[in-house]
Design a protein around this motif. Structure first.
Motif, PDB file in Angstrom:
ATOM      1  N   HIS A   1       0.758  -0.952   0.087  1.00 14.52           N
ATOM      2  CA  HIS A   1       0.056  -0.317  -0.269  1.00 14.52           C
ATOM      3  C   HIS A   1       0.711   1.562  -0.221  1.00 14.52           C
ATOM      4  O   HIS A   1       0.578   2.313  -0.509  1.00 14.52           O
ATOM      5  CB  HIS A   1      -0.883  -0.232   1.788  1.00 14.52           C
ATOM      6  N   GLN A   2       1.566   1.231   0.697  1.00 17.19           N
ATOM      7  CA  GLN A   2       2.624   2.376   0.713  1.00 17.19           C
ATOM      8  C   GLN A   2       4.025   2.609  -0.302  1.00 17.19           C
ATOM      9  O   GLN A   2       4.026   3.936  -0.289  1.00 17.19           O
ATOM     10  CB  GLN A   2       3.442   2.292   2.294  1.00 17.19           C
TER      11      GLN A   2
ATOM     12  N   ARG B   1      -1.391   4.335  -4.885  1.00 14.81           N
ATOM     13  CA  ARG B   1      -2.670   4.263  -4.661  1.00 14.81           C
ATOM     14  C   ARG B   1      -3.486   4.503  -5.422  1.00 14.81           C
ATOM     15  O   ARG B   1      -3.207   6.401  -5.793  1.00 14.81           O
ATOM     16  CB  ARG B   1      -3.107   4.910  -3.175  1.00 14.81           C
TER      17      ARG B   1
ATOM     18  N   GLU C   1       7.061   4.494  -8.525  1.00 19.03           N
ATOM     19  CA  GLU C   1       6.571   3.659  -7.923  1.00 19.03           C
ATOM     20  C   GLU C   1       5.985   4.660  -6.852  1.00 19.03           C
ATOM     21  O   GLU C   1       5.560   6.159  -7.457  1.00 19.03           O
ATOM     22  CB  GLU C   1       7.605   4.042  -6.283  1.00 19.03           C
ATOM     23  N   GLY C   2       5.108   4.606  -5.580  1.00 17.21           N
ATOM     24  CA  GLY C   2       4.530   5.845  -4.888  1.00 17.21           C
ATOM     25  C   GLY C   2       4.472   6.164  -3.081  1.00 17.21           C
ATOM     26  O   GLY C   2       3.931   7.090  -2.480  1.00 17.21           O
ATOM     27  N   GLY C   3       6.256   5.528  -3.080  1.00 14.63           N
ATOM     28  CA  GLY C   3       6.639   5.541  -1.739  1.00 14.63           C
ATOM     29  C   GLY C   3       8.239   5.242  -1.791  1.00 14.63           C
ATOM     30  O   GLY C   3       8.644   5.414  -2.987  1.00 14.63           O
TER      31      GLY C   3
ATOM     32  N   SER D   1       3.582   3.878   8.168  1.00 19.86           N
ATOM     33  CA  SER D   1       4.754   3.079   7.840  1.00 19.86           C
ATOM     34  C   SER D   1       5.448   2.197   7.956  1.00 19.86           C
ATOM     35  O   SER D   1       4.354   1.551   9.087  1.00 19.86           O
ATOM     36  CB  SER D   1       5.487   4.467   8.064  1.00 19.86           C
TER      37      SER D   1
ATOM     38  N   TYR E   1       7.205   4.146   3.063  1.00 24.52           N
ATOM     39  CA  TYR E   1       6.663   4.588   3.750  1.00 24.52           C
ATOM     40  C   TYR E   1       6.218   6.003   2.517  1.00 24.52           C
ATOM     41  O   TYR E   1       6.418   5.698   1.434  1.00 24.52           O
ATOM     42  CB  TYR E   1       6.825   6.613   4.336  1.00 24.52           C
ATOM     43  N   PRO E   2       5.016   6.503   2.537  1.00 19.33           N
ATOM     44  CA  PRO E   2       4.225   6.775   0.996  1.00 19.33           C
ATOM     45  C   PRO E   2       4.955   7.992   0.776  1.00 19.33           C
ATOM     46  O   PRO E   2       5.102   8.939   2.181  1.00 19.33           O
ATOM     47  CB  PRO E   2       3.026   7.097   1.206  1.00 19.33           C
TER      48      PRO E   2
ATOM     49  N   GLN F   1       3.997  10.673  -0.095  1.00 24.35           N
ATOM     50  CA  GLN F   1       3.568  12.235   0.426  1.00 24.35           C
ATOM     51  C   GLN F   1       3.556  12.627   2.431  1.00 24.35           C
ATOM     52  O   GLN F   1       3.736  13.391   2.528  1.00 24.35           O
ATOM     53  CB  GLN F   1       1.820  11.909   0.799  1.00 24.35           C
TER      54      GLN F   1
ATOM     55  N   ASP G   1       3.651  15.651  -7.284  1.00 26.62           N
ATOM     56  CA  ASP G   1       2.757  15.413  -7.076  1.00 26.62           C
ATOM     57  C   ASP G   1       2.202  15.510  -8.292  1.00 26.62           C
ATOM     58  O   ASP G   1       1.514  16.753  -7.535  1.00 26.62           O
ATOM     59  CB  ASP G   1       2.037  15.835  -5.076  1.00 26.62           C
TER      60      ASP G   1
END
Length: 527
Positions: A134-135, A139, A266-268, A292, A321-322, A324, A331
């Motif tokens: 998820h991280q 997402r 990626e998103g993290g 996280s 960790y994401p 964000q 972003d």
């Protein structure tokens, strides 16, 4: 079967009563604690241990030898496994997962650019692995989730162990990619990083097929839109040097470069935490909070405060960790074409310049070489510095021949007039043990000058052995630091070391016999 849809076996698996589809971060954290998979730290992050394997298992990674990919994969660098062996193992893993009380499913994407993103799903036996997914991956919005159709699936079964004799693996552990069935099969290891790097390997196959260069690098952008890429192996300072308060982070590890520019895959972030302090790396330190994931980090028994200096479990302690969770990011993680490329190396032989400008051929040569040094004490048996080479700075994750990626890079350097620099964050004034590590303040000053275009048209000095062009002056750096030979007390000893390293480069480059001779002749060291 349709190559863009999941198999009927996975569809059947997802109908089970044990499936938790797209659980939220709070639900996953609750599950981790309830199931005893990890504990909560003082900052609210989840901390888990990965047992026997605290890093990747490259000798246990396979690609299925299928008709559609057989003639494209570089089998010299990738291990084949037969379709029969894969299918048998695939069936066993599916049966294993069906018997679990709970399975956790994440649906998301790899690739921030919608034109090149891959819809993925991750099916996990462990809740903390699903939290990791998820991280680390991108997402979806609620609207995207409603129309999401996975085109690649990770099946992660850490408690299932292969039988090497029956299953054709090298151990109980396996990481297998099937490009035809669009499945990544992972078992026998609890190390979460296998999921991240497997999808990166998939993207390293799929993106070049669409004329997009996939890259193992970090990327940031200045406030005037100038994009920079940082390539470098572990210990070269890639994370530290790409984290610049005056520039925004696009991503820290995996990127694509398309006809439209650069995008994060990626998103993290998956950051190393050994020796982490707020003073040294405040962004990473403060990102480790609720949601996280910490891997193999030792906690104080009572306070649950992480002891980032403790390496009793492994040197490879990690935080997921994401993006964000940190400030100063782009972003979504998309930007224009790079103006500057930085290749980072930590040369323990002390002979490479602290900064040098590269021609296109030199850039392709050093990209294919991917050089840095392993130091004495970092691995058992290493008693003196050793040269290490990782093709394209990401050898374990390249399904295609390395020259495919190098030739794409060369074309993009030409097309976008990119300035390329080789930066040595290693030793000066002598080799490791005699000289000293290059001052971080000098390295930062050199990179800043490169990013701001101050070195594009300056006078340079060309080295004899490697033929590298060194700027004779860089603001904030003493001139005598720039030319390695001048920093050595013994000039003869310098030449001996330079020739020794040159021979290692040439010997390593023999494996690229099919590459254009111009790259070796114009880009490599001289005899």
């Amino acid at each position: 079967m349709n190559s863009l849809t999941v198999s009927s076996e996975i569809v059947e698996l997802l109908k089970g009563s044990n499936i938790l589809q797209q659980p939220s971060v709070p639900v996953l954290v609750e599950k981790v604690l309830k199931r005893g998979e990890g504990i909560l730290t003082a900052s609210g992050a989840v901390c888990a241990e990965t047992g026997k394997y605290t890093g990747r298992s490259p000798k246990d990674k396979f690609t299925v030898e299928e008709a559609s990919v057989k003639d494209k994969i570089d089998w010299g660098s990738n291990q084949p496994i037969s379709e029969e062996k894969f299918n048998n193992l695939y069936d066993k893993v599916l049966r294993h997962l069906k018997e679990k009380d709970e399975l956790f499913v994440f649906n998301g994407f790899a690739g921030a650019d919608h034109r090149h993103r891959l819809p993925i799903q991750v099916i996990n036996e462990y809740a903390w692995h699903n939290l990791f997914a998820h991280q680390l991956f991108i997402r979806p919005t609620e609207e995207e989730l409603r129309t999401h159709e996975a085109e690649f699936t990770i099946l992660s079964a850490p408690t299932f162990q292969a039988d090497p004799i029956v299953d054709g693996t090298n151990s109980e552990t396996f990481i297998i990619i099937s490009f035809e069935q669009r499945v990544v099969l992972i078992g026998g290891t609890e190390y979460a990083g296998e999921m991240k790097k497997s999808i990166f390997s998939v993207m390293n196959y799929l993106l070049p097929e669409n004329n997009v260069l996939s890259m193992h690098c970090s990327a940031n952008v200045g406030y005037e839109g100038d994009v920079a890429l940082f390539f470098g192996l572990s210990g070269t300072g890639k994370t530290t040097l790409s984290a610049d308060p005056n520039r925004r982070l696009i991503g820290d590890d995996e990127h694509g470069w398309s006809a439209n520019g650069v995008f994060n895959i990626e998103g993290g972030c998956y950051a190393k935490t050994i020796g982490l302090t707020r003073e040294k790396e405040p962004q990473i330190y403060d990102a480790i909070r609720f949601g996280s994931v910490l891997e193999n980090v030792v906690l104080d028994h009572d306070s649950r405060i992480p002891d980032y200096a403790n390496n009793s479990l492994t040197e490879n302690t990690r935080a997921a960790y994401p993006l964000q969770a940190i400030e100063n990011i782009v972003d979504p993680s998309i930007a224009g074409h790079p103006h500057t490329i930085i290749f980072l190396t930590a040369d323990a032989f002390g002979v490479l310049p602290p900064i040098s400008k590269l021609s296109k051929e030199q850039a392709m040569y050093h990209f294919l070489s991917g050089y840095t040094s392993k130091l004495a004490g970092t691995e058992r048996g290493i008693t003196s510095p050793e040269a290490t080479f990782s093709t394209c700075f990401g050898s374990p994750f390249l399904p295609l021949p390395a020259t495919v990626y190098a030739e794409m890079l060369g074309k993009k350097i030409d097309e976008h007039n990119v300035q390329v620099f080789l930066v040595n964050t290693g030793w000066t004034g002598g080799e490791y043990g005699t000289g000293q590590r290059m001052k971080l303040s000098y390295t930062r000053a050199m990179i800043q000058a490169a990013l701001e275009g101050e070195l594009n048209n300056v006078e340079t000095y060309t080295t004899k052995v490697f033929g590298l062009n060194i700027p004779v002056h860089v603001p904030g750096v003493p001139d005598d630091v720039l030319i390695p030979r001048k920093s050595w007390a013994d000039q003869d000893a310098f030449m001996v070391k330079a020739q020794e390293l040159s021979a290692k480069f040439r010997n390593n480059f023999k494996k690229f016999a099919g590459v254009s001779s111009d790259i070796e002749v114009l880009g490599g060291p001289k005899m």
